[in-house]
Design a protein around this motif. Structure first.
Motif, mmCIF file in Angstrom:
data_model
loop_
_atom_site.group_PDB
_atom_site.id
_atom_site.type_symbol
_atom_site.label_atom_id
_atom_site.label_comp_id
_atom_site.label_asym_id
_atom_site.label_seq_id
_atom_site.Cartn_x
_atom_site.Cartn_y
_atom_site.Cartn_z
ATOM 1 N N GLN A 1 42.581 18.577 98.960
ATOM 2 C CA GLN A 1 42.526 19.975 99.416
ATOM 3 C C GLN A 1 41.178 20.562 99.008
ATOM 4 N N GLU B 1 46.205 17.190 91.276
ATOM 5 C CA GLU B 1 47.237 17.750 92.147
ATOM 6 C C GLU B 1 48.423 18.290 91.360
ATOM 7 N N ARG C 1 49.615 22.229 90.936
ATOM 8 C CA ARG C 1 50.980 22.626 91.289
ATOM 9 C C ARG C 1 51.664 23.322 90.104
ATOM 10 N N VAL D 1 41.331 20.195 95.074
ATOM 11 C CA VAL D 1 42.432 19.522 94.385
ATOM 12 C C VAL D 1 42.339 18.039 94.716
ATOM 13 N N ARG E 1 43.806 13.882 94.138
ATOM 14 C CA ARG E 1 44.988 13.065 93.862
ATOM 15 C C ARG E 1 44.531 11.637 93.589
ATOM 16 N N ASP F 1 46.422 13.168 87.150
ATOM 17 C CA ASP F 1 46.641 14.300 88.061
ATOM 18 C C ASP F 1 47.273 15.496 87.360
#
Length: 360
Positions: free
Chosen positions: A90, A104, A108, A139, A141, A148
Motif C-alpha cells: 500500500q 502490515e 493494522r 505499508v 508485507r 510485519d
C-alpha cells in the motif's frame, strides 16, 4: 531460504559495534571513519552498502500505542540491500524526510492508513527524550509475522535528528551479488574493521537460529541419503552375489580350461563395474529430465505453506540442477559397488574346480 530471509533487514553481513549483537543498546554505535568509508567504496559494484540506525520506540496513533523497532535507512540505497521496498503493498516507499513505512500487521494494529500521522516516542543517543510526528507513506508485507508486526522504517537523516545520533551508526549492511563473492569480500574487509575496534558479522552470526535450522536440515538429509545408499548398495550386492553363485558351474568350466582364478575374479569385478556404470548413467539421465521438468513446474507443498511463510518463501519449490546434485550420489554408489564387488570376486578365487563343476 537464506537469500530471502536475510534480504529483509539483516543483509549478508554487517559492520557493528563489538558489543551490539549481545546488547543492542542505543549507545553501542560508531562513527564511520574515512578509512572505513574508503574501503567500502572500493568494494565491487555488485556489493551494495547501506548505513543504518536502530531504535526501539513506542508508536502511537489516535487510538492505540504499540512498541516497535524502527530503522533509520538510506532510501536511495535500501532497494539494493533489502527487499522491503519491493514488498510495499500500500502506498509508496520513503520519498520525503518526514515519512515512515510500517509492516502490515503493525499498521493494522495501530489502525492507520496511508497519509495518517503517528507519534514516535523513544530514548535518544544522548539519553534525551526522542519524539517525532511522522506520516505513513507505505505499508509492506514480508510474510514473516514477527517482522510485519514490529518493524518500521524512516529516512536516516530523520533518524539522526530525532535520536540525536550526531552522525553515529548502529550498523553498515552489506548485501547483493553472489554469496561466494560476498564471503570473499567480507573476509578482505575484516582486518580493517577489527583495526577500527568494530566487528564484522555475517548472516550466520546475525541469524544463528536460521543457520542452526539449515545445519539440522542438512544433517538429517545427509543421514537419510546415507541410509538410502547403504540399502541400495546392499540390495545390489546381494543381487550380484546371487548372480555369481548361479554361475558357479560356468566358472568351474573356465577354471578347468585354464583361466586363472585371479583373472576370473578381475573379469567379474569389471563386469560389476560396467553394470553399475550403465545403471547409474541411466539413472542420471532420468534424474536430469525429471529435475529439469520440476525446476520449471515446481513442487507445491500446500500443507507446509505456513512453515515456508516464516522464512518469506512460497509453498512451491523449484529444484535446481547442479554438478554436486548430479554427480555426488551416483559417484558414491559406483564407488561403493566397486568396493563391494571385490567380495564376489574374492569368492570366485576360492572355488575348487571339481566342486564348482558339480554345482547345480
Amino acid at each position: 531460504m537464506v537469500r530471502t530471509y536475510i534480504g529483509f533487514t539483516d543483509g549478508y553481513a554487517q559492520v557493528q559495534h563489538k558489543d551490539y549483537l549481545s546488547t543492542p543498546a542505543m549507545r553501542d554505535s560508531f562513527q564511520v571513519t574515512e578509512a572505513l568509508r574508503t574501503a567500502l567504496k572500493d568494494l565491487p559494484p555488485d556489493v551494495s552498502v547501506g548505513q543504518r540506525g536502530v531504535a526501539y520506540v513506542l508508536l502511537s496513533s489516535d487510538t492505540r500505542s504499540i512498541g516497535a523497532q524502527i530503522l533509520g535507512v538510506e532510501p536511495e540505497a535500501e532497494p539494493s540491500i533489502s527487499t522491503i521496498p519491493s514488498n510495499i503493498v500500500q502506498g509508496d516507499y520513503l520519498s520525503k524526510n518526514d515519512q515512515v513505512v510500517l509492516g502490515e500487521v503493525l499498521a493494522r494494529n495501530l489502525q492507520v492508513g496511508i497519509g495518517d500521522s503517528i507519534t514516535l516516542l523513544g530514548v535518544g543517543h544522548d539519553a534525551s527524550l526522542a519524539a517525532d510526528v511522522l506520516t505513513v507513506a507505505g505499508v509492506f508485507r514480508t510474510g514473516i509475522t514477527d517482522i510485519d508486526r514490529t518493524l518500521a522504517e524512516i529516512p536516516l537523516k530523520r533518524f539522526d535528528a530525532t535520536f540525536a545520533m550526531d552522525g553515529e551508526r548502529h550498523s553498515i549492511v552489506l548485501n547483493g551479488g553472489d554469496m561466494a563473492a560476498l564471503r570473499h569480500e567480507v573476509r578482505g574487509l575484516r582486518p580493517l574493521v577489527e583495526e577500527e575496534g568494530l566487528a564484522l558479522r555475517d548472516w550466520t552470526e546475525l541469524q544463528p537460529s536460521l543457520d542452526a535450522a539449515i545445519r539440522l536440515d542438512a544433517t538429517s538429509a545427509v543421514l537419510i541419503y546415507a541410509v538410502l545408499i547403504v540399502v541400495v548398495v546392499i540390495s545390489l550386492l546381494n543381487t550380484l552375489l546371487i548372480s555369481v553363485l548361479e554361475r558357479t558351474r560356468e566358472f568351474g568350466m573356465m577354471l578347468a580350461l585354464g583361466v586363472k582364478p585371479g583373472l576370473l575374479g578381475r573379469i567379474v569385478w569389471v563386469e560389476i563395474g560396467l553394470l553399475s556404470l550403465l545403471g547409474v548413467l541411466a539413472g542420471m539421465l532420468g534424474g536430469v529430465i525429471l529435475t529439469f521438468w520440476l525446476g520449471r513446474q515446481g513442487i507445491e507443498f500446500e500443507s507446509a505453506q505456513a512453515v515456508f511463510e516464516q522464512y518469506g518463501m512460497s509453498g512451491t519449490l523449484y529444484p535446481e540442477l547442479t554438478s554436486l546434485t548430479l554427480f555426488a550420489g551416483p559417484a558414491v554408489i559406483v564407488l561403493a559397488l566397486l568396493l563391494a564387488g571385490t567380495y564376489p570376486a574374492f569368492r570366485i578365487q576360492g572355488l575348487r574346480i571339481i566342486e564348482a563343476m558339480r554345482a547345480a
